[in-house]
Design a protein around this motif. Structure first.
Motif, PDB file in Angstrom:
ATOM      1  N   PHE A   1       0.813  -1.221   0.000  1.00 37.37           N
ATOM      2  CA  PHE A   1       0.000   0.000   0.000  1.00 37.37           C
ATOM      3  C   PHE A   1       0.848   1.272   0.000  1.00 37.37           C
ATOM      4  CE2 PHE A   1      -2.866  -3.007   2.412  1.00 37.37           C
ATOM      5  CZ  PHE A   1      -3.766  -3.192   1.366  1.00 37.37           C
ATOM      6  N   ASP A   2       2.158   1.163  -0.171  1.00 39.51           N
ATOM      7  CA  ASP A   2       3.020   2.342  -0.072  1.00 39.51           C
ATOM      8  C   ASP A   2       2.602   3.454  -1.025  1.00 39.51           C
ATOM      9  OD1 ASP A   2       4.523   1.251   1.937  1.00 39.51           O
ATOM     10  OD2 ASP A   2       6.291   0.818   0.714  1.00 39.51           O
ATOM     11  N   ASP A   3       2.132   3.093  -2.206  1.00 37.96           N
ATOM     12  CA  ASP A   3       1.768   4.118  -3.195  1.00 37.96           C
ATOM     13  C   ASP A   3       0.453   4.821  -2.879  1.00 37.96           C
ATOM     14  OD1 ASP A   3       4.061   3.680  -4.644  1.00 37.96           O
ATOM     15  OD2 ASP A   3       3.144   2.241  -6.017  1.00 37.96           O
ATOM     16  N   TYR A   4      -0.222   4.383  -1.831  1.00 37.31           N
ATOM     17  CA  TYR A   4      -1.490   5.002  -1.454  1.00 37.31           C
ATOM     18  C   TYR A   4      -1.333   6.020  -0.325  1.00 37.31           C
ATOM     19  CZ  TYR A   4      -3.827   1.238  -4.055  1.00 37.31           C
ATOM     20  OH  TYR A   4      -4.257   0.384  -5.040  1.00 37.31           O
ATOM     21  N   VAL A   5      -0.316   5.860   0.493  1.00 40.85           N
ATOM     22  CA  VAL A   5      -0.238   6.615   1.743  1.00 40.85           C
ATOM     23  C   VAL A   5      -0.141   8.117   1.511  1.00 40.85           C
ATOM     24  CG1 VAL A   5       1.059   6.973   3.875  1.00 40.85           C
ATOM     25  CG2 VAL A   5       0.726   4.643   2.997  1.00 40.85           C
ATOM     26  N   THR A   6       0.871   8.553   0.784  1.00 39.92           N
ATOM     27  CA  THR A   6       1.081   9.990   0.605  1.00 39.92           C
ATOM     28  C   THR A   6      -0.089  10.691  -0.090  1.00 39.92           C
ATOM     29  OG1 THR A   6       3.490   9.725   0.621  1.00 39.92           O
ATOM     30  CG2 THR A   6       2.607  11.736  -0.377  1.00 39.92           C
ATOM     31  N   PRO A   7      -0.621  10.151  -1.195  1.00 36.33           N
ATOM     32  CA  PRO A   7      -1.770  10.833  -1.813  1.00 36.33           C
ATOM     33  C   PRO A   7      -2.963  10.975  -0.879  1.00 36.33           C
ATOM     34  CG  PRO A   7      -0.805   9.274  -3.358  1.00 36.33           C
ATOM     35  CD  PRO A   7      -0.158   9.023  -2.025  1.00 36.33           C
ATOM     36  N   LEU A   8      -3.224   9.962  -0.048  1.00 33.37           N
ATOM     37  CA  LEU A   8      -4.365  10.072   0.861  1.00 33.37           C
ATOM     38  C   LEU A   8      -4.090  11.043   2.003  1.00 33.37           C
ATOM     39  CD1 LEU A   8      -5.385   7.557  -0.738  1.00 33.37           C
ATOM     40  CD2 LEU A   8      -6.457   6.818   1.391  1.00 33.37           C
TER      41      LEU A   8
ATOM     42  N   ILE B   1      -4.040  -6.073  -9.456  1.00 33.26           N
ATOM     43  CA  ILE B   1      -4.668  -4.763  -9.653  1.00 33.26           C
ATOM     44  C   ILE B   1      -4.383  -3.802  -8.505  1.00 33.26           C
ATOM     45  CG2 ILE B   1      -6.863  -5.505  -8.607  1.00 33.26           C
ATOM     46  CD1 ILE B   1      -8.304  -3.757 -10.670  1.00 33.26           C
ATOM     47  N   GLY B   2      -4.223  -4.298  -7.306  1.00 38.18           N
ATOM     48  CA  GLY B   2      -4.035  -3.429  -6.144  1.00 38.18           C
ATOM     49  C   GLY B   2      -2.766  -2.616  -6.186  1.00 38.18           C
ATOM     50  N   TYR B   3      -1.705  -3.154  -6.808  1.00 35.66           N
ATOM     51  CA  TYR B   3      -0.459  -2.390  -6.879  1.00 35.66           C
ATOM     52  C   TYR B   3      -0.072  -2.025  -8.303  1.00 35.66           C
ATOM     53  CZ  TYR B   3       1.293  -7.162  -7.619  1.00 35.66           C
ATOM     54  OH  TYR B   3       1.480  -8.438  -8.077  1.00 35.66           O
ATOM     55  N   SER B   4      -0.455  -2.836  -9.283  1.00 35.48           N
ATOM     56  CA  SER B   4      -0.105  -2.504 -10.665  1.00 35.48           C
ATOM     57  C   SER B   4      -0.914  -1.322 -11.186  1.00 35.48           C
ATOM     58  CB  SER B   4      -0.308  -3.718 -11.579  1.00 35.48           C
ATOM     59  OG  SER B   4      -1.684  -4.047 -11.706  1.00 35.48           O
ATOM     60  N   GLN B   5      -2.089  -1.108 -10.610  1.00 33.53           N
ATOM     61  CA  GLN B   5      -2.979  -0.014 -11.033  1.00 33.53           C
ATOM     62  C   GLN B   5      -3.249   0.949  -9.876  1.00 33.53           C
ATOM     63  OE1 GLN B   5      -3.905   0.184 -14.269  1.00 33.53           O
ATOM     64  NE2 GLN B   5      -2.707  -1.668 -14.615  1.00 33.53           N
ATOM     65  N   ALA B   6      -2.246   1.153  -9.029  1.00 43.39           N
ATOM     66  CA  ALA B   6      -2.445   1.995  -7.843  1.00 43.39           C
ATOM     67  C   ALA B   6      -2.931   3.402  -8.174  1.00 43.39           C
ATOM     68  CB  ALA B   6      -1.160   2.045  -7.014  1.00 43.39           C
ATOM     69  N   PRO B   7      -2.398   4.086  -9.193  1.00 44.01           N
ATOM     70  CA  PRO B   7      -2.912   5.441  -9.475  1.00 44.01           C
ATOM     71  C   PRO B   7      -4.414   5.452  -9.783  1.00 44.01           C
ATOM     72  CG  PRO B   7      -0.814   5.101 -10.576  1.00 44.01           C
ATOM     73  CD  PRO B   7      -1.237   3.766 -10.048  1.00 44.01           C
ATOM     74  N   MET B   8      -4.871   4.487 -10.564  1.00 41.62           N
ATOM     75  CA  MET B   8      -6.286   4.425 -10.894  1.00 41.62           C
ATOM     76  C   MET B   8      -7.126   4.128  -9.652  1.00 41.62           C
ATOM     77  SD  MET B   8      -8.224   1.920 -13.599  1.00 41.62           S
ATOM     78  CE  MET B   8      -7.827   0.400 -12.695  1.00 41.62           C
ATOM     79  N   LEU B   9      -6.670   3.189  -8.842  1.00 39.31           N
ATOM     80  CA  LEU B   9      -7.424   2.833  -7.645  1.00 39.31           C
ATOM     81  C   LEU B   9      -7.439   3.972  -6.637  1.00 39.31           C
ATOM     82  CD1 LEU B   9      -7.324   0.055  -8.971  1.00 39.31           C
ATOM     83  CD2 LEU B   9      -6.971  -0.937  -6.697  1.00 39.31           C
ATOM     84  N   ARG B  10      -6.339   4.709  -6.554  1.00 34.08           N
ATOM     85  CA  ARG B  10      -6.315   5.862  -5.639  1.00 34.08           C
ATOM     86  C   ARG B  10      -7.403   6.861  -6.014  1.00 34.08           C
ATOM     87  NH1 ARG B  10      -0.400   6.122  -6.332  1.00 34.08           N
ATOM     88  NH2 ARG B  10      -0.774   7.938  -7.657  1.00 34.08           N
TER      89      ARG B  10
END
Length: 340
Positions: free
Chosen positions: A83-90, A298-307
């Motif tokens: 989930f590292d790619d989700y933390v900062t944007p949120l 999908i959870g990490y390969s498409q992180a920008p879209m999921l964010r």
């Protein structure tokens, strides 16, 4: 008679060799302790640690103290770095974000317990309580973490503000996982101890190919296998965690008016998309986004879209409670959702 005695002696010797090798393999790696964790923190490879009743847990808590809390729950084998790619944007959007390594994974303890739904549920309750996070939280669960989030919502409805389920287990997984040799008593334990590093590294290497940074993904995954107990935890989870058969929890959670967002790749071979139909029948208020050519990564390969989906879902929840399901096709990661 002599032949039978000889065969018995050979069998006994073989079993003794297996037992000794099993014990030796379990002791070959160091156990996670305070010194190791401190060194990992100094190297920038760990965040924070907290002592809970069942063991020490590695966690990351960032964002404004008064921001709405979002709790991320990872899956079977890959810990919270997913989930590292989700933390900062949120956090930049004003949310307080909590991620953690489940027992037996990442840099959390590997207690000698049964790895079932009760253990994970206790971890989440104890972690939130010990950190003083009493307000209802938005839960984001990926794969097995989806099942864990639903079970938590069913057991503690007052503590869950919304659910985001990414390729959620709980209603069924690939037969290759549930019926693997690791699920078999004794032989599964021995194979996991003797060959687990090779098996799990190989599986992670395939996953890493679709990660934004494959080298870092694999290094982060492999780090948890440097320490004693990871293989035992995975085997116990495969045997005891309700990766399927959790219909009652989904139904209980689905009766709540809380918003539910479901994101799923239709090419998922680990948690097949066919189970989405059952999920939607149990959680009729849920909003479903599915992608024909995406798989379990999908959870990490498409992180920008999921964010973007998650941030839109969280910020617009006042209008989401009565949302119906929708199906959308694959599109560039930064494109806006379009129903079809």
């Amino acid at each position: 008679m002599a032949i039978l005695k000889g065969a018995g002696a050979i069998t006994a010797a073989f079993l003794l060799i297996m037992l000794v090798s099993y014990w030796a393999a379990g002791r070959a790696k160091p156990a996670l302790d305070a010194a190791i964790r401190s060194a990992l923190q100094k190297q920038g490879l760990a965040h924070a640690f907290i002592e809970l009743p069942d063991g020490v847990v590695h966690y990351r808590l960032e964002g404004p103290a008064d921001g709405p809390l979002v709790v991320f729950v990872h899956g079977l084998s890959t810990p919270s770095f997913v989930f590292d790619d989700y933390v900062t944007p949120l956090t930049e959007a004003g949310y307080r974000v909590l991620t953690f390594d489940n027992y037996g994974r990442g840099l959390s303890d590997r207690p000698g317990l049964v790895y079932d739904a009760d253990l994970t549920d206790r971890l989440i309750v104890n972690l939130l309580d010990t950190l003083g996070l009493a307000a209802p939280a938005h839960f984001v669960g990926y794969s097995m973490g989806g099942a864990a989030s639903v079970i938590f919502a069913a057991r503690h409805p007052e503590r869950v503000r919304s659910l985001t389920l990414i390729a959620p287990a709980g209603l069924g997984v690939s037969p290759a996982l549930k019926e693997s040799i690791l699920a078999r008593p004794l032989i599964g334990d021995w194979i996991a101890r003797m060959f687990g590093l090779r098996i799990f590294h190989g599986l992670a290497a395939e996953e890493a190919r679709k990660a934004p940074d494959p080298v870092r993904f694999l290094a982060d995954f492999d780090r948890q296998m440097n320490y004693r107990g990871y293989d035992d935890a995975i085997v116990s989870t495969i045997r005891h965690y309700p990766l399927d058969g959790s219909e009652a929890a989904f139904a209980d959670a689905g009766r709540s008016p809380r918003p539910v967002l479901v994101i799923w790749g239709e090419a998922d071979e680990t948690v097949p998309f066919v189970h989405a139909k059952k999920l939607m029948s149990l959680m009729p208020r849920a909003k479903l986004y599915s992608y024909p050519r995406l798989g379990h990564d999908i959870g990490y390969s498409q992180a920008p879209m999921l964010r973007e989906l998650i941030l839109g879902f969280l910020s617009g929840q006042d209008n989401e409670a009565g949302a119906t399901s929708m199906r959308i096709g694959t599109r560039p990661a930064k494109a806006a959702p379009e129903a079809r």
